[in-house]
Design a protein around this motif. Structure first.
Motif, PDB file in Angstrom:
ATOM      1  N   TRP A 109       1.006  -1.435  -0.058  1.00  0.00           N
ATOM      2  CA  TRP A 109       0.134   0.078  -0.148  1.00  0.00           C
ATOM      3  C   TRP A 109       0.725   1.159   0.058  1.00  0.00           C
ATOM      4  O   TRP A 109       0.742   2.217  -0.787  1.00  0.00           O
ATOM      5  N   ARG A 113       1.360   4.466  -2.697  1.00  0.00           N
ATOM      6  CA  ARG A 113       1.027   5.684  -2.575  1.00  0.00           C
ATOM      7  C   ARG A 113       1.857   6.789  -2.839  1.00  0.00           C
ATOM      8  O   ARG A 113       2.514   7.496  -2.306  1.00  0.00           O
ATOM      9  N   ALA A 232      -5.012   3.080   5.090  1.00  0.00           N
ATOM     10  CA  ALA A 232      -4.786   1.841   4.636  1.00  0.00           C
ATOM     11  C   ALA A 232      -5.527   0.864   4.454  1.00  0.00           C
ATOM     12  O   ALA A 232      -5.897   0.047   3.452  1.00  0.00           O
ATOM     13  N   ALA A 235      -8.364   1.482   1.903  1.00  0.00           N
ATOM     14  CA  ALA A 235      -7.803   0.774   0.513  1.00  0.00           C
ATOM     15  C   ALA A 235      -8.021  -0.712   0.438  1.00  0.00           C
ATOM     16  O   ALA A 235      -8.373  -1.399  -0.363  1.00  0.00           O
ATOM     17  N   ALA A 236      -7.738  -1.306   1.780  1.00  0.00           N
ATOM     18  CA  ALA A 236      -8.018  -2.931   1.637  1.00  0.00           C
ATOM     19  C   ALA A 236      -9.495  -3.050   1.311  1.00  0.00           C
ATOM     20  O   ALA A 236     -10.044  -4.161   0.833  1.00  0.00           O
ATOM     21  N   GLU A 239     -10.188  -2.899  -2.171  1.00  0.00           N
ATOM     22  CA  GLU A 239      -9.527  -4.169  -2.834  1.00  0.00           C
ATOM     23  C   GLU A 239     -10.353  -5.496  -2.556  1.00  0.00           C
ATOM     24  O   GLU A 239      -9.757  -6.410  -2.941  1.00  0.00           O
TER      25      GLU A 239
END
Length: 533
Positions: A109, A113, A232, A235-236, A239
């Motif tokens: 991650w 970025r 973070a 973003a997970a 995904e």
């Protein structure tokens, strides 16, 4: 309903046999064994074995079979519930077969970025290596939960207690060291050698105490730690690695941004009595600001501090100002970069904190004159250094033509952290009410308010991202400079006599009696008043 199976198995073993029924042996001569699994006759007992599931997921994009399985459940119902949850998550697109760990994901991650500023990237990398990986790194992303993150912060709070004890230990060691020093200095000559030895021992103890961690991880830093992890995990979620952002429900101490408070005479007196600051963010009055500037006039950093007092650049912006961005003809300075450092104390250039941080500030006449004088001083120091370099090149390296406005004798810029340390030492020596170096920026705002500038003008001066930030930060300063505005409405109302003063007398006999208020005329004569309910 999920497609798959629920079954029970155990870890019991039996010997492996060859075709003739004899036990097979390994290279050491020991009998080989295999698990009975679902064939164990003791599985009918409730306390034997555990429940497992496997789920038939749709084949992968390349036609590979997907049959995740998991065991260790105490009951059939628990295994079935977990299988159903896995099926539901897979149906929603969650990557249920991913075994990526928190450490692996965070590294990937951060690498992706590319939009982060270097300083922010350094901070995130520090959080990952120092906090996230030790506490969470080995967990698969699929198994991460809020309780794991909460436990990480509980460890931070426990370590804060250790650092508080270290801080107290260092303070006590400093007091003992100072007492030993005074005992040695005040002793008649020739001084006894044991006093010097006692002082040296106290200095060694102080050095060891100061080497221990003492900086508290406060609510503001904890919020930054949680916000970075939350970014973070967001973003997970996108995904489809996890179903939700597990950082959202973590509870940490409430962080309230400190408000700027002015050092009034009463607050200064209280500080001298107790040594305590009313707030972590303090602002000098114009009188105190003048005292500081007069006392610091001969200091080598005086011009930088003068610029911060009246024009309000951040310390990194002042340290990173170059002569190429100063127009001495127009009397302006362009704030286009700042000097910041990473965790290793290494300096690098970066853009200001916000888009509006890039700005052009007009120089007041006093600062303009000081900069012109400082430019001549800087040229003279350069010539002196280059002369020393020719005479002794081993001791004096070549002059660094860095182009910065505020430099050391060899031309290198000042490290912002060192500027703060020098500023703090000077205030202690001058016995001035303490403020942070960053608070000189607040002094610029307070002086501008006192001079009648609007909040919008102050926002532009300081380079704040929003008007709301400026107003919220400095609204607490406004009452200090609005006495005339407060008295103006009263002056508009005509009165037939002088404003009366009120005195309240407590009842002497009956507790339920009403308080008698006596109006006293401004001239001083007592006059009987009416009884008030």
């Amino acid at each position: 309903m999920f497609s798959g199976s629920i079954y029970k198995r155990c870890k019991c073993t039996e010997p492996k046999l060859d075709d003739s029924g004899h036990p097979l042996l390994d290279s050491s001569g020991n009998p080989k064994t295999r698990e009975l699994g679902t064939r164990c006759p003791n599985l009918k007992r409730r306390d034997h074995g555990s429940w497992y599931y496997y789920v038939n997921l749709p084949d992968g994009p390349r036609g590979e079979r997907r049959r995740p399985r998991k065991g260790g459940f105490l009951t059939r119902a628990a295994a079935q519930h977990a299988a159903q949850m896995l099926w539901s998550e897979a149906t929603d697109g969650i990557k249920v077969e991913s075994r990526e760990t928190v450490e692996q994901f965070l590294g990937r991650w951060l690498k992706n970025r590319v939009d982060l500023k270097r300083k922010t990237r350094c901070d995130y990398a520090d959080f990952i290596e120092r906090l996230y990986i030790p506490a969470l790194g080995q967990l698969p992303m699929r198994e991460l939960r809020t309780r794991h993150i909460q436990a990480m912060f509980e460890d931070i709070w426990a370590y804060n207690k250790v650092k508080e004890a270290n801080r107290i230990e260092a303070e006590e060691a400093l007091a003992k060291c100072e007492a030993a020093r005074q005992a040695w200095r005040q002793a008649p000559r020739p001084r006894p050698p044991e006093l010097r030895q006692h002082w040296d021992e106290a200095k060694a103890v102080l050095k060891a105490a100061r080497a221990k961690p003492r900086q508290n991880t406060g609510p503001g830093t904890q919020k930054r730690i949680l916000d970075a992890l939350s970014a973070a995990l967001k973003a997970a979620v996108m995904e489809k690695l996890i179903t939700e952002n597990w950082a959202d429900e973590v509870v940490i101490p409430r962080y309230e941004k400190p408000r700027a408070i002015v050092w009034t005479e009463e607050r200064v007196a209280r500080w001298r009595e107790t040594g305590e600051k009313p707030s972590s963010v303090m602002v000098w009055t114009p009188e105190l600001t003048g005292q500081f500037l007069d006392a610091a006039a001969g200091h080598r950093m005086y011009v930088m501090w003068h610029l911060q007092v009246f024009r309000g650049p951040r310390r990194g912006e002042a340290a990173g100002l170059t002569w190429a961005e100063v127009d001495m003809t127009k009397g302006t300075a362009n704030i286009v970069q700042q000097l910041v450092s990473d965790t290793s104390h290494k300096l690098f250039e970066e853009t200001p904190k916000s888009r509006s941080g890039r700005r052009t500030i007009a120089l007041d006449s006093a600062t303009h004159a000081l900069l012109a004088t400082w430019r001549d001083v800087q040229k003279a120091k350069r010539a002196e250094w280059e002369k020393k370099h020719k005479e002794d090149p081993e001791k004096y390296g070549p002059y660094v033509d860095s182009g910065y406005v505020f430099t050391q004798d060899n031309g290198t810029p000042w490290h912002p952290d060192n500027v703060s340390k020098v500023f703090d030492r000077l205030l202690r020596r001058l016995d001035m009410p303490p403020i942070r170096l960053h608070d000189l920026r607040h002094c610029a705002a307070s002086l501008s308010l006192a001079a009648g500038l609007s909040m919008k003008a102050i926002q532009a001066l300081l380079g704040h991202a929003t008007f709301a930030l400026t107003a919220d930060t400095y609204s607490s300063l406004m009452p200090q400079f609005e006495k005339e505005a407060a008295d103006a409405p009263v002056a508009l109302v005509p009165r037939a006599q002088a404003q009366p003063a009120l005195s309240v007398e407590a009842p002497q006999q009956e507790p339920s009696a009403r308080l008698e208020m006596r109006l006293i005329e401004g001239g001083g004569g007592a006059q009987q008043g009416s009884t008030a309910a």
